[in-house]
Design a protein around this motif. Structure first.
Motif, PDB file in Angstrom:
ATOM      1  N   ASN A 175      -1.863   4.685  -3.748  1.00  0.00           N
ATOM      2  CA  ASN A 175      -3.241   4.762  -4.344  1.00  0.00           C
ATOM      3  C   ASN A 175      -3.511   5.643  -5.720  1.00  0.00           C
ATOM      4  O   ASN A 175      -4.422   6.051  -6.013  1.00  0.00           O
TER       5      ASN A 175
ATOM      6  N   GLY B 208      -2.224   5.176   2.663  1.00  0.00           N
ATOM      7  CA  GLY B 208      -2.584   3.587   2.465  1.00  0.00           C
ATOM      8  C   GLY B 208      -1.642   2.784   3.246  1.00  0.00           C
ATOM      9  O   GLY B 208      -2.380   1.941   3.734  1.00  0.00           O
TER      10      GLY B 208
ATOM     11  N   PHE C  39       0.906  -1.283   0.091  1.00  0.00           N
ATOM     12  CA  PHE C  39       0.113   0.114  -0.170  1.00  0.00           C
ATOM     13  C   PHE C  39       0.942   1.118   0.067  1.00  0.00           C
ATOM     14  O   PHE C  39       0.505   2.219  -0.553  1.00  0.00           O
TER      15      PHE C  39
ATOM     16  N   HIS D 222     -12.852   8.240   0.718  1.00  0.00           N
ATOM     17  CA  HIS D 222     -12.883   8.479  -0.651  1.00  0.00           C
ATOM     18  C   HIS D 222     -13.190   9.971  -0.934  1.00  0.00           C
ATOM     19  O   HIS D 222     -12.719  10.322  -1.829  1.00  0.00           O
TER      20      HIS D 222
ATOM     21  N   THR E 102     -10.390  12.134  -0.977  1.00  0.00           N
ATOM     22  CA  THR E 102      -9.650  11.985  -2.173  1.00  0.00           C
ATOM     23  C   THR E 102     -10.130  12.671  -3.375  1.00  0.00           C
ATOM     24  O   THR E 102      -9.389  13.447  -4.190  1.00  0.00           O
TER      25      THR E 102
END
Length: 413
Positions: free
Chosen positions: A55, A218, A50, A344, A347
C-alpha cells in the motif's frame, strides 16, 4: 475535496463500468469457464501483489511531511514487482492448473504488475490532490482496455488473446500519459530527470519496514476477494467460479465508488490530524459512513426487486438462476463499503498495527465458512461466508479507530 471527489468518482465509475463491459463480453462471447479462468487469475495474483505493493500509494498520499522522495517509493515498487511475478508463477506450478488456465493467470499477473507501477504515480497525484489527473488516467485505461481487450475478444473469442490486449492497453497509458504527468508535478520543466532523484538506501529500507504491516493488511484484504473463488475452484468447478465472479462484480462496482470517495479524502484526513483538528476528522468520517450506508442500501434494493431479470438481461440465463446468491452478496457489500472507509481513516491516522489482526480474523472466518458451506450450498455458501467476514471486519475497524483516536488526542470520551 468536493472537486477531488467528483474527479475520482467519475474516473473510477467509468473504469469500473469499462471492466464490467469486458466481463459481459466474456460472458456473452465465451463460456462461463473462460470467465472463471479470468476470475481465478485475479484471485491468484491480487493477494501476492498486494502483499508486495505494501500500500505504498496510501503511504505516499498521506505523507504530509514529505518524509520520502518519489524515487524511493518507485525504487521499492520496481524491486518488489518482479518478485511478485515469480511468486505467481511458482503458485501456478504448485497448484498444477491446466495449461490454458496457467497462461491466463500469468497474463493477468503481467497486467497487474504494469498496474502496480502506475499505482506509485497515482500516489504522487493523490498527494498533490490532483485527482483530475488520476481520473484522466483511469478513464483512458478503461476505454483503451475495452478497445483492445474487448476488440480482440470480438475478433477472436479467446481469453488469452484478449488478455494480451489488456496488457498493451495498460502499458500504453502508463508510458504515454502517467509518466509525463508525473514529471510535470515533480518539476516545472516537466523533465523526467526530476523523477530520478538519488535513492537514499537507508531511507528506502526504513520505508519498507514501515510499510510491511500495510503489505500484510493488503494481502489479507485481497484474500477476502480471492478465498471464495479459490475454494469454489477446488470444491466445485471453474465454471462456478465464473458465475460467482460475475455476480460479485456488482459489489465491485460499488467498491469503486467507495474507493473514489476514500482516495479523494484520505490526504485531507491526514492533514486534519497532523494539525490537531480531530473534530473535523470525525465529521468527515461520519459523512463517509452515511454515504456508504446509502450506497449499500441501494444495492440491496436492486438485488431484491430486480435481481433475476437484471442478471438474465446482462449475463444470460445461466446466471439468472442465482439471484438469491446475488442478494446475499449485495448485503455483504453494504458492510464492506463502511469497513473500507474506516480502513482508509485508520491509515490516515497511522493506526496501522491493528489492521492486520482485524483482516486476519475476517479471512479466518471467511475461509472456515467457505470450507464448511461451499461443498453443501454451492456458490450461495460462499456468499454467506462473505457476509460473516464483512461483519467481523466492520466491528474490528470501528473498535480500532476509536481506540487509536483516543490515544492520538484524548478527545474521545
Amino acid at each position: 475535496m468536493r472537486r477531488n471527489f467528483l474527479w475520482s468518482f467519475v474516473g473510477y465509475t467509468v473504469y469500473g463500468l469499462s471492466q464490467w463491459v469486458l466481463l459481459i463480453v466474456l460472458a456473452r462471447f465465451c463460456d462461463p469457464e473462460a470467465v472463471g479462468q479470468f476470475a481465478l487469475g485475479l484471485a491468484v495474483t491480487a493477494p501476492i501483489l498486494f502483499l508486495l505493493n505494501m500500500n505504498l500509494r496510501g503511504v505516499q498520499a498521506t505523507d504530509a511531511t514529505g518524509e520520502y522522495h518519489f524515487s524511493e517509493y518507485m525504487a521499492v515498487r520496481l524491486a518488489t514487482t518482479p518478485i511478485g511475478l515469480g511468486m505467481i508463477a511458482a503458485f501456478v506450478w504448485a497448484m498444477g492448473y491446466p495449461g490454458r488456465t496457467s497462461l491466463a493467470v500469468i497474463l493477468v499477473g503481467i497486467a497487474k504488475s504494469i498496474e502496480a507501477i502506475t499505482d506509485i504515480q497515482y500516489g504522487l497525484f493523490q498527494r498533490h490532490e490532483r485527482m483530475d489527473i488520476v481520473c484522466a488516467s483511469i478513464v483512458s485505461k478503461g476505454v483503451l482496455s475495452v478497445a483492445l481487450m474487448g476488440g480482440f475478444l470480438l475478433l477472436v473469442p479467446d481469453l488469452l488473446f484478449g488478455l494480451i490486449g489488456l496488457c498493451f492497453a495498460w502499458l500504453l497509458v502508463g508510458a504515454f500519459f502517467d509518466l509525463p504527468q508525473s514529471a510535470k508535478l515533480a518539476s516545472r520543466s516537466g523533465s523526467l530527470k526530476a523523477l530520478i532523484a538519488p535513492v537514499r538506501p537507508g531511507v528506502a529500507v526504513r520505508l519498507v519496514c514501515s510499510a510491511i504491516p500495510l503489505g500484510a493488511t493488503g494481502f489479507l484484504g485481497s484474500l477476502q476477494a480471492s478465498v471464495p473463488r479459490l475454494i469454489i475452484e477446488r470444491s466445485l468447478t471453474t465454471r462456478d467460479v465464473g458465475i460467482f465472479s460475475a455476480l460479485a462484480y456488482f459489489l465491485m462496482i460499488g467498491s469503486r465508488i467507495v474507493l473514489s470517495i476514500n482516495q479523494s479524502t484520505s490526504a485531507r484526513q491526514a492533514i486534519y490530524l497532523q494539525s490537531g483538528r480531530v473534530k473535523l476528522f470525525l465529521t468527515l468520517i461520519a459523512r463517509l459512513i452515511l454515504i456508504n450506508i446509502a450506497l449499500g442500501a441501494a444495492g440491496i434494493a436492486v438485488a431484491a426487486l430486480a435481481g433475476e431479470p437484471l442478471l438474465r438481461a446482462i449475463y444470460g440465463p445461466d446466471y439468472a438462476q442465482h439471484s438469491g446468491t446475488f442478494l446475499i452478496i449485495m448485503a455483504s457489500g453494504a458492510l464492506v463499503y463502511v469497513s473500507a472507509s474506516l480502513e482508509h481513516s485508520c491509515t490516515a491516522a497511522r493506526i496501522i498495527g491493528a489492521q492486520a489482526p482485524i483482516l486476519l480474523a475476517a479471512v479466518v472466518t471467511l475461509s472456515a465458512a467457505c470450507v464448511l458451506m461451499v461443498p453443501q450450498l454451492g456458490i450461495a455458501g460462499a456468499a454467506i461466508a462473505m457476509l460473516a467476514a464483512a461483519a467481523v471486519q466492520l466491528v474490528g475497524y470501528s473498535l480500532a479507530l476509536r481506540a487509536g483516536l483516543r490515544r492520538h488526542a484524548g478527545l474521545l470520551k
